[in-house]
Design a protein around this motif. Structure first.
Motif, PDB file in Angstrom:
ATOM      1  N   SER A   1       0.826  -1.221   0.000  1.00 12.33           N
ATOM      2  CA  SER A   1       0.000   0.000   0.000  1.00 12.33           C
ATOM      3  C   SER A   1       0.854   1.262   0.000  1.00 12.33           C
ATOM      4  N   ALA A   2       2.177   1.099  -0.211  1.00 14.69           N
ATOM      5  CA  ALA A   2       3.062   2.259  -0.120  1.00 14.69           C
ATOM      6  C   ALA A   2       3.205   2.998  -1.447  1.00 14.69           C
ATOM      7  N   ILE A   3       2.880   2.337  -2.553  1.00 16.58           N
ATOM      8  CA  ILE A   3       3.164   2.941  -3.858  1.00 16.58           C
ATOM      9  C   ILE A   3       1.961   3.696  -4.436  1.00 16.58           C
ATOM     10  N   HIS A   4       0.740   3.133  -4.312  1.00 19.51           N
ATOM     11  CA  HIS A   4      -0.395   3.749  -5.020  1.00 19.51           C
ATOM     12  C   HIS A   4      -0.750   5.169  -4.574  1.00 19.51           C
ATOM     13  N   PRO A   5      -0.511   5.560  -3.298  1.00 16.00           N
ATOM     14  CA  PRO A   5      -0.847   6.955  -2.985  1.00 16.00           C
ATOM     15  C   PRO A   5       0.148   7.946  -3.588  1.00 16.00           C
ATOM     16  N   ASP A   6       1.194   7.442  -4.232  1.00 16.70           N
ATOM     17  CA  ASP A   6       2.164   8.345  -4.826  1.00 16.70           C
ATOM     18  C   ASP A   6       2.228   8.191  -6.347  1.00 16.70           C
ATOM     19  N   ASN A   7       2.231   6.957  -6.812  1.00 14.74           N
ATOM     20  CA  ASN A   7       2.407   6.724  -8.241  1.00 14.74           C
ATOM     21  C   ASN A   7       1.543   5.545  -8.692  1.00 14.74           C
ATOM     22  N   LYS A   8       0.410   5.878  -9.287  1.00 16.95           N
ATOM     23  CA  LYS A   8      -0.569   4.856  -9.687  1.00 16.95           C
ATOM     24  C   LYS A   8       0.038   3.868 -10.687  1.00 16.95           C
ATOM     25  N   LEU A   9       0.737   4.402 -11.677  1.00 17.73           N
ATOM     26  CA  LEU A   9       1.298   3.540 -12.716  1.00 17.73           C
ATOM     27  C   LEU A   9       2.282   2.525 -12.119  1.00 17.73           C
ATOM     28  N   MET A  10       3.145   3.006 -11.227  1.00 17.44           N
ATOM     29  CA  MET A  10       4.129   2.103 -10.620  1.00 17.44           C
ATOM     30  C   MET A  10       3.419   1.009  -9.817  1.00 17.44           C
TER      31      MET A  10
ATOM     32  N   ALA B   1       2.248  -1.549 -12.233  1.00 16.21           N
ATOM     33  CA  ALA B   1       3.305  -2.134 -13.061  1.00 16.21           C
ATOM     34  C   ALA B   1       4.166  -3.125 -12.270  1.00 16.21           C
ATOM     35  N   LEU B   2       4.447  -2.827 -10.990  1.00  7.36           N
ATOM     36  CA  LEU B   2       5.303  -3.734 -10.196  1.00  7.36           C
ATOM     37  C   LEU B   2       4.719  -5.162 -10.104  1.00  7.36           C
ATOM     38  N   PRO B   3       3.415  -5.323  -9.814  1.00  6.72           N
ATOM     39  CA  PRO B   3       2.894  -6.699  -9.758  1.00  6.72           C
ATOM     40  C   PRO B   3       2.897  -7.400 -11.123  1.00  6.72           C
ATOM     41  N   ALA B   4       2.913  -6.593 -12.207  1.00  9.37           N
ATOM     42  CA  ALA B   4       2.923  -7.205 -13.546  1.00  9.37           C
ATOM     43  C   ALA B   4       4.176  -8.059 -13.733  1.00  9.37           C
ATOM     44  N   LEU B   5       5.270  -7.730 -13.030  1.00 11.77           N
ATOM     45  CA  LEU B   5       6.491  -8.546 -13.108  1.00 11.77           C
ATOM     46  C   LEU B   5       6.217  -9.953 -12.586  1.00 11.77           C
ATOM     47  N   THR B   6       5.393 -10.038 -11.551  1.00  6.76           N
ATOM     48  CA  THR B   6       5.063 -11.353 -10.987  1.00  6.76           C
ATOM     49  C   THR B   6       4.079 -12.108 -11.886  1.00  6.76           C
ATOM     50  N   LEU B   7       3.107 -11.382 -12.473  1.00  8.74           N
ATOM     51  CA  LEU B   7       2.204 -12.039 -13.424  1.00  8.74           C
ATOM     52  C   LEU B   7       3.034 -12.659 -14.552  1.00  8.74           C
TER      53      LEU B   7
ATOM     54  N   ASN C   1      -1.512   0.722 -21.799  1.00 11.33           N
ATOM     55  CA  ASN C   1      -0.380   0.988 -22.710  1.00 11.33           C
ATOM     56  C   ASN C   1       0.866   1.397 -21.936  1.00 11.33           C
ATOM     57  N   ASP C   2       0.649   2.206 -20.890  1.00  9.24           N
ATOM     58  CA  ASP C   2       1.787   2.648 -20.074  1.00  9.24           C
ATOM     59  C   ASP C   2       2.465   1.464 -19.377  1.00  9.24           C
ATOM     60  N   ILE C   3       1.657   0.504 -18.902  1.00  7.40           N
ATOM     61  CA  ILE C   3       2.241  -0.679 -18.248  1.00  7.40           C
ATOM     62  C   ILE C   3       3.112  -1.432 -19.248  1.00  7.40           C
ATOM     63  N   THR C   4       2.599  -1.593 -20.462  1.00  7.93           N
ATOM     64  CA  THR C   4       3.371  -2.272 -21.512  1.00  7.93           C
ATOM     65  C   THR C   4       4.696  -1.548 -21.750  1.00  7.93           C
ATOM     66  N   GLU C   5       4.630  -0.214 -21.787  1.00  7.48           N
ATOM     67  CA  GLU C   5       5.855   0.552 -22.028  1.00  7.48           C
ATOM     68  C   GLU C   5       6.860   0.395 -20.878  1.00  7.48           C
TER      69      GLU C   5
ATOM     70  N   ARG D   1      10.991   4.065 -15.022  1.00  6.36           N
ATOM     71  CA  ARG D   1      10.127   4.409 -16.163  1.00  6.36           C
ATOM     72  C   ARG D   1       8.764   4.913 -15.689  1.00  6.36           C
ATOM     73  N   ALA D   2       8.224   4.274 -14.634  1.00 11.08           N
ATOM     74  CA  ALA D   2       6.905   4.691 -14.123  1.00 11.08           C
ATOM     75  C   ALA D   2       6.984   6.121 -13.586  1.00 11.08           C
ATOM     76  N   ARG D   3       8.098   6.436 -12.920  1.00 16.14           N
ATOM     77  CA  ARG D   3       8.261   7.798 -12.393  1.00 16.14           C
ATOM     78  C   ARG D   3       8.302   8.813 -13.527  1.00 16.14           C
ATOM     79  N   LYS D   4       9.047   8.446 -14.590  1.00 15.24           N
ATOM     80  CA  LYS D   4       9.215   9.364 -15.716  1.00 15.24           C
ATOM     81  C   LYS D   4       7.872   9.609 -16.411  1.00 15.24           C
ATOM     82  N   ILE D   5       7.126   8.553 -16.660  1.00 10.96           N
ATOM     83  CA  ILE D   5       5.842   8.697 -17.366  1.00 10.96           C
ATOM     84  C   ILE D   5       4.862   9.512 -16.522  1.00 10.96           C
TER      85      ILE D   5
END
Lengths: 289, 187
Positions: free
Chosen positions: A45-54, A57-63, A99-103, B178-182
């Motif tokens: 729960s530490a990442i989403h209040p700061d950076n939604k995309l991150m 994206a981080l759990p996508a590595l585990t998927l 699209n951003d997750i893919t990038e 990359r997430a930070r940059k975007i």
């Protein structure tokens, strides 16, 4: 069953009791579930209040790691469960975030796999009847309050776990051990969760109410399925008792430990000795050890 | 409570940005107060969850971004689950926190220190190293002795990882950078 196990960071460090009792059940029930190699943190729960995309994206590595093994994911920590599901949901949407997750990952991650909590797998796939057949020692005489916390039941659309106000899944597992599952009102009341470190006083306020209501409704112990709920109720129970000048002495079990006991597994293997509020006086008193 | 609406009305821009970030329609709220009634942290908040939604409807950005409430929300989702109008109140709190961080508004609780310590642990190891997270939090929040008493207890019960695990570090760092940059590009 075609699952790979994602323990998550808590089960690897502060909650070895949850991890070890899970492994003991997987082994005893012969489920053939192995750990995902090289899993990484879900971001919690530490990442989403700061950076939604991150945060998605981080759990996508585990998927991606599970896809490489051609496996679905079995998870125990509700926070990991929620963040893996959030990521899966975000990837499946045909929008900018996807699209951003893919990038960010550098490739399109396939999100078609199943993500299930171990308790769901036991109830819906292995089956309660089969669990009861495996029982060698009934926990009859023991009254347990099932405490689910927030994250596993909410948001309902994302988690698809059980009713968000009165879930029964863990209660069914408790009943399968022969113990009595008590009816009580605080099953999904928040324990303060991640505030455990940053606002310990808040956690003590919230957990006090949970312990009090459980005891008032006849529980002799509480069963949980979340490592953070466990820390807040077990490790911090002494501090709660001190703050409110009230003795509880309520052992906090993981549901996997109670199931393991009903299968006659060695208490050491179930890591019962690692609980802060010792369950041994209660278990001895009930003739279960 | 007396509020001066004229001073900071910036309804369209703030409202649209918020609804986009939170993916919900705050205009649907009719102030029944269910979110506030069910909120486990309401006793510590300066403005209640339903008031936050009302101020958002009115475009009162400064009022909500400078509230204590957005830093006290623990994302338990009781509010959104019970909202009869389907407003994602938790999503609004989450979006407001991100807006406040972007605008470098000073957090009104130590929770931001914990988030920073947590993120740097993931960046350093790929997995969270919990003793490091607590130590980092204690430094950032200047509460050096916080929970130190728990360490020997955790050691006795073997509930602590003495060494971190390093896993897929290059990939994790790439994702975070990359997430930070975007996200920065979107602001």
């Amino acid at each position: 069953m075609n699952y790979a196990y994602y323990p998550g960071c808590s089960l690897e460090s502060t909650s070895p009791d949850f991890h070890l009792s899970t492994l003991a059940l997987i082994d005893f029930l012969d489920l053939g579930i192995e750990e995902i190699p090289d899993w990484t943190c879900c971001g919690a729960s530490a990442i989403h209040p700061d950076n939604k995309l991150m945060s998605v994206a981080l759990p996508a590595l585990t998927l991606d790691a599970a896809n490489k093994e051609n496996k679905d994911i079995m998870v125990q920590c509700p926070a990991c469960f929620a963040h893996l599901r959030e990521s899966q949901h975000a990837i499946k949407q045909a929008d900018q975030m996807s699209n951003d997750i893919t990038e960010v990952i550098g490739k399109k991650v396939d999100a078609s796999l199943k993500i299930k909590h171990f308790s769901e797998i036991l109830v819906h796939e292995y089956g309660l009847d089969k669990l009861k057949e495996k029982r060698v020692k009934s926990l009859e005489g023991l009254s347990i309050a099932s405490y689910y916390g927030c994250v596993i039941v909410r948001p309902k659309k994302l988690m698809e776990y059980d009713d968000p106000e009165n879930p029964m899944l863990m209660d069914q597992l408790i009943e399968a051990t022969g113990a009595k599952s008590v009816n009580w009102p605080f099953k999904t009341k928040c324990c303060g969760a991640g505030n455990s470190i940053s606002r310990t006083d808040v956690v003590l306020d919230l957990t006090y109410e949970i312990l009090r209501l459980a005891k008032q409704n006849g529980a002799e112990a509480i069963s949980v399925l979340c490592p953070l709920c466990h820390i807040n109720l077990d490790l911090r129970q002494k501090a709660i008792e001190k703050r409110y000048k009230e003795k509880f002495n309520l052992p906090i079990f993981y549901y996997t430990q109670l199931l393991g006991l009903s299968f006659g597994l060695d208490p050491k293997k179930l890591a019962l000795d690692r609980l802060f509020v010792s369950p041994f006086p209660l278990l001895r008193n009930k003739g279960l050890l | 409570m007396q509020v001066n609406i004229n001073k900071d009305v910036n309804l369209l821009e703030f409202g649209e940005k918020l609804e986009h970030l939170a993916e919900t329609d705050v205009k649907k709220c009719y102030q029944c107060g269910k979110c506030t009634a069910g909120c486990p942290l309401n006793y510590l908040m300066d403005i209640s969850p339903s008031q936050v939604i009302r101020f958002c409807q009115m475009g009162m950005k400064e009022k909500v971004l400078n509230s204590r409430t957005i830093w006290y929300c623990i994302f338990c989702d009781t509010c959104s689950t019970r909202c009869p109008q389907g407003v994602d109140i938790k999503g609004v709190m989450d979006a407001l926190r991100r807006m406040a961080n972007q605008q470098r508004i000073k957090p009104k609780a130590d929770v931001r220190a914990l988030e920073k310590s947590f993120a740097s642990s993931i960046y350093s190891f790929g997995r969270v190293y919990e003793p490091g997270v607590v130590a980092g939090f204690n430094l950032l929040s200047k509460k050096l002795l916080h929970d130190v008493i728990l360490f020997p207890l955790l050691l006795v019960k073997r509930k602590i990882c003495l060494m971190p695990h390093w896993v897929r570090l290059a990939e994790v760092r790439k994702v975070m950078k990359r997430a930070r940059k975007i996200e920065r590009g979107k602001q």
